[in-house]
Design a protein around this motif. Structure first.
Motif, mmCIF file in Angstrom:
data_model
loop_
_atom_site.group_PDB
_atom_site.id
_atom_site.type_symbol
_atom_site.label_atom_id
_atom_site.label_comp_id
_atom_site.label_asym_id
_atom_site.label_seq_id
_atom_site.Cartn_x
_atom_site.Cartn_y
_atom_site.Cartn_z
ATOM 1 N N VAL A 195 -6.160 21.310 11.873
ATOM 2 C CA VAL A 195 -7.250 20.322 11.577
ATOM 3 C C VAL A 195 -6.670 19.345 10.549
ATOM 4 O O VAL A 195 -7.002 18.276 10.640
ATOM 5 C CB VAL A 195 -8.542 21.175 11.112
ATOM 6 C CG1 VAL A 195 -9.552 20.108 10.459
ATOM 7 C CG2 VAL A 195 -9.109 22.341 12.188
ATOM 8 N N TYR A 234 -3.627 18.752 9.694
ATOM 9 C CA TYR A 234 -2.235 18.075 10.176
ATOM 10 C C TYR A 234 -2.496 16.638 10.479
ATOM 11 O O TYR A 234 -3.089 16.276 11.538
ATOM 12 C CB TYR A 234 -1.509 18.663 11.278
ATOM 13 C CG TYR A 234 -0.477 17.972 11.699
ATOM 14 C CD1 TYR A 234 -0.501 17.312 12.999
ATOM 15 C CD2 TYR A 234 0.939 18.088 10.829
ATOM 16 C CE1 TYR A 234 1.006 16.730 13.312
ATOM 17 C CE2 TYR A 234 1.986 17.397 11.427
ATOM 18 C CZ TYR A 234 1.906 16.605 12.671
ATOM 19 O OH TYR A 234 3.108 16.051 12.873
ATOM 20 N N ASP A 235 -1.815 15.510 9.669
ATOM 21 C CA ASP A 235 -2.120 14.103 10.011
ATOM 22 C C ASP A 235 -3.553 13.633 10.155
ATOM 23 O O ASP A 235 -3.509 13.237 11.341
ATOM 24 C CB ASP A 235 -1.313 13.669 11.297
ATOM 25 C CG ASP A 235 -0.612 12.476 11.240
ATOM 26 O OD1 ASP A 235 -0.170 11.989 12.203
ATOM 27 O OD2 ASP A 235 -1.244 11.619 10.372
ATOM 28 N N CYS A 236 -4.294 13.777 9.147
ATOM 29 C CA CYS A 236 -5.661 13.518 9.445
ATOM 30 C C CYS A 236 -6.092 12.235 9.973
ATOM 31 O O CYS A 236 -6.993 11.969 10.542
ATOM 32 C CB CYS A 236 -6.730 13.913 7.962
ATOM 33 S SG CYS A 236 -6.942 15.696 8.097
ATOM 34 N N LYS A 237 -5.066 11.328 9.308
ATOM 35 C CA LYS A 237 -5.496 9.840 9.813
ATOM 36 C C LYS A 237 -5.511 9.429 11.192
ATOM 37 O O LYS A 237 -4.688 9.874 11.863
ATOM 38 C CB LYS A 237 -4.581 9.062 9.029
ATOM 39 C CG LYS A 237 -4.790 7.782 8.877
ATOM 40 C CD LYS A 237 -3.776 6.855 8.090
ATOM 41 C CE LYS A 237 -3.705 5.454 7.818
ATOM 42 N NZ LYS A 237 -2.780 4.719 7.421
ATOM 43 N N PRO A 238 -6.667 9.066 11.937
ATOM 44 C CA PRO A 238 -6.651 8.608 13.206
ATOM 45 C C PRO A 238 -5.390 7.533 13.425
ATOM 46 O O PRO A 238 -5.232 6.630 12.688
ATOM 47 C CB PRO A 238 -7.925 8.143 13.325
ATOM 48 C CG PRO A 238 -8.832 8.236 12.227
ATOM 49 C CD PRO A 238 -7.904 8.591 10.986
ATOM 50 N N THR A 239 -4.999 7.755 14.604
ATOM 51 C CA THR A 239 -3.844 6.661 15.232
ATOM 52 C C THR A 239 -4.606 5.920 16.172
ATOM 53 O O THR A 239 -5.019 6.428 17.245
ATOM 54 C CB THR A 239 -2.676 7.228 15.516
ATOM 55 O OG1 THR A 239 -2.935 8.247 16.384
ATOM 56 C CG2 THR A 239 -2.017 7.701 14.261
ATOM 57 N N GLU A 240 -4.322 4.687 16.133
ATOM 58 C CA GLU A 240 -4.730 3.760 17.421
ATOM 59 C C GLU A 240 -3.687 3.873 18.574
ATOM 60 O O GLU A 240 -2.705 4.055 18.484
ATOM 61 C CB GLU A 240 -4.724 2.328 17.042
ATOM 62 C CG GLU A 240 -5.286 1.224 17.894
ATOM 63 C CD GLU A 240 -5.306 -0.211 17.482
ATOM 64 O OE1 GLU A 240 -6.220 -0.739 17.303
ATOM 65 O OE2 GLU A 240 -4.169 -0.866 17.453
ATOM 66 N N VAL A 241 -4.291 4.007 19.705
ATOM 67 C CA VAL A 241 -3.467 3.986 21.027
ATOM 68 C C VAL A 241 -2.890 2.577 21.297
ATOM 69 O O VAL A 241 -3.896 1.553 21.465
ATOM 70 C CB VAL A 241 -4.245 4.398 22.121
ATOM 71 C CG1 VAL A 241 -3.751 4.633 23.431
ATOM 72 C CG2 VAL A 241 -5.062 5.931 21.765
ATOM 73 N N ALA A 242 -1.822 2.506 21.798
ATOM 74 C CA ALA A 242 -1.117 1.100 21.850
ATOM 75 C C ALA A 242 -1.726 0.766 23.333
ATOM 76 O O ALA A 242 -2.290 1.472 24.078
ATOM 77 C CB ALA A 242 0.357 1.272 22.105
#
Lengths: 223, 350
Positions: free
Chosen positions: B20, B22-30
């Motif tokens: 949960v 791990y890398d909590c920051k959301p990432t935008e889909v290209a």
């Protein structure tokens, strides 16, 4: 005479479960505003709900309360042939979602049943409720094949988002250590999708909100 | 039994938490790669290359003045008299011919009239007093005098004598065709219009580049013509002033030789030869001045002809550029209209 209540002092320990869900995320951008609206000669194509296999793990905490995790794999596609300005092309878009959640689940303690011959039996159904924090892993797969012209692509993009889930369901013991459950779960989440057009770049919000219905089998590992 | 299960429980807890957190920051889909409309006939439009052409060369022939060979022979004969004391046959023959052109009365009048002041005025300003001029003109018109007078040819520009007119009408330049407006919001039509506008922008840029090169070449030729004109205008007077100065020296020498030979040749011969020297000199100065004016005019006309030739080359080249532009533009319009027509009733597309 008050029937003795079988308490959940001995909580479910180390249960693993596998199941199948039907989940229909909103995907409002894809279904209402994206290039999919031009598919099928302008009638549009939608990414509807789909079956999703699930797998989970639970660990007992205190009476009736468990903590656990669950993962699923959801996938849906849309494809169409297109002709514009005399140029023919075929496009296929596939969206994959992998929801991973950490959940807190509470199984209610119901009074034991008393049979006609005086024996005690476990409740017929055990209701439960839960909440979870979830992370969604998103993957696009897109291919475009243009006939006799440039512009063919075969590409993938990925991203992630966070969300919450609320669940409610019932569970029934089938045989010793094997339970079946029926669950309704509501996802609340959205992710950012970059969109590049001839005129410029924007960022669209894609909603993952939606109801999921799940049927699963839980194997109880501990007493 | 409990310890292994407890370990497994804790491990599962840790895995869940890690998954949960791990890398909590959301990432935008290209973004997906958008479909780019390409329209045949609009993608690679080019104008044919047009280089500035050389203007037609303007030929210029300067005026020529040819002194009389007979007059020169007589001068040489006169120069020898002082040394030999005898009058050569060439001189005697010349005098007998000149006597027919120059009566004794005229000879006396010319000898008296051509004072030092009159000669200086003639040399510097090219003018004689009216009565002397009329006598000189009359004598110069005599057939017997012609052989002793200088001959000349007028300057020419492009084979035409300087007094002739010159100049050519410029070519008519083609004008770019105006484009109709298209405000349709259909994506395909909009893309076709944008592709067309982009293609036209490239054509416009090329056309302007070619036109600028042609204009720059014209300016260069024009500047060269003006520079040659300036050089010609300053050089012509200098040339003729030099010739006039030489003629004056020759006259002074001839008059001195005549004075030195007067006793040997006698008064009558002396007067005739002196009068003919004045007439010859007057005519030579007159011719030099006329030719200087003609050559000066030729400088102007040659410059005008060079500029006119440069303009003609420029206008011809610009005409080619504009003709090419109109043809390619018409082709682009046809391609655009064809693309727009094929947008219709074929689905919206991506």
């Amino acid at each position: 005479m008050a029937l003795p209540t079988v308490t959940k002092a001995q909580v479910s320990l180390n249960g693993i479960s596998i199941g199948a869900s039907y989940w229909q995320p909103s995907l409002d951008y894809w279904n209402n505003r994206s290039m999919l609206t031009a598919y099928n000669q302008g009638e549009g194509a939608k990414l509807m709900g789909a079956m999703m296999p699930t797998a989970g793990l639970e660990i007992g905490v205190v009476n009736g309360l468990t903590i656990g995790g669950r993962v699923g794999y959801w996938k849906q596609s849309a494809a169409s042939a297109l002709t514009v300005a005399g140029i023919n092309r075929t496009e296929q878009f596939t969206l994959s979602l992998i929801p991973v959640s950490a959940e807190l689940k509470y199984r209610f303690s119901l009074p034991v049943r008393s049979t006609t011959d005086g024996e005690s039996k476990a409740p017929f159904l055990t209701p439960f409720v839960g909440v979870g924090l979830s992370r969604y892993f998103i993957k696009n797969e897109f291919s475009r094949q243009v006939v006799n012209n440039t512009g063919s692509v075969d590409e993938k993009q990925a991203g992630s988002a966070n969300g919450v889930q609320a669940l409610v369901g019932v569970e029934k013991k089938l045989v010793k250590k094997l339970y079946a459950s029926l669950e309704a779960r509501y996802h609340v989440s959205s992710y950012k999708q970059a969109v590049t057009t001839e005129t410029g770049n924007t960022s669209e919000t894609v909603s993952l909100n939606g109801l999921e219905a799940n049927l699963s089998l839980r194997f109880k590992l501990a007493n | 039994m409990k310890n292994p299960m407890r370990t497994l429980r804790l491990t599962a807890c840790a895995l869940c938490l890690t998954a949960v957190l791990y890398d909590c920051k959301p990432t935008e889909v290209a973004s997906l790669t958008p479909f780019t409309y390409t329209f045949k006939g609009l993608d690679d439009l080019k104008l044919p290359d047009v280089k500035p052409s050389e203007p037609v060369v303007v030929t210029v022939i300067e005026a020529t003045v040819t002194p009389s060979k007979q007059a020169a022979a007589v001068s040489d004969g006169i120069a020898a008299i002082a040394a030999t004391g005898k009058v050569p046959e060439t001189v005697q023959q010349a005098v007998s011919e000149l006597n027919k052109a120059i009566p004794e009365a005229n000879a006396n009048a010319l000898e008296a009239g051509f004072t030092e002041e009159v000669i200086n005025t003639l040399t510097t300003k090219g003018t004689l007093p009216a009565d002397l001029q009329s006598q000189v003109d009359k004598i110069a018109d005599s057939p017997m005098m012609k052989a002793y007078l200088p001959t000349f040819s007028l300057p020419q520009v492009d084979g035409k004598a300087v007094n002739a007119r010159s100049g050519a009408a410029p070519e008519t330049l083609a004008v770019a065709t105006a484009l109709p407006n298209d405000n349709d919001k259909d994506k395909c039509k909009k893309a076709a219009k944008e592709a067309f506008d982009k293609a036209v922008a490239v054509l416009d840029a090329t056309r302007k580049e070619q036109a600028n090169a042609i204009e720059a070449a014209y300016k260069k030729y024009e500047a060269n013509a003006n520079s040659e004109r300036s050089g010609c205008l300053s050089g012509t007077p200098a040339k003729y002033n030099g010739l006039i100065a030489t003629a004056k020296k020759d006259l002074d020498k001839k008059l001195a030789d005549l004075k030195a030979s007067k006793k040997a040749m006698g008064e009558a011969m002396y007067k005739t030869l002196t009068a003919s020297a004045y007439v010859t000199y007057s005519e030579l100065i007159d011719v030099y001045n006329k030719m200087m004016n003609a050559d000066t005019k030729a400088c102007e006309l040659a410059s005008q002809a060079r500029v006119t030739a440069a303009k003609a080359a420029r206008d011809k080249d610009l005409g080619i550029v504009y003709t090419n532009y109109n043809a390619v533009l018409k082709s682009a319009e046809a391609s655009r209209d064809k693309a727009v027509a094929s947008c219709h009733n074929q689905g919206n597309g991506g």
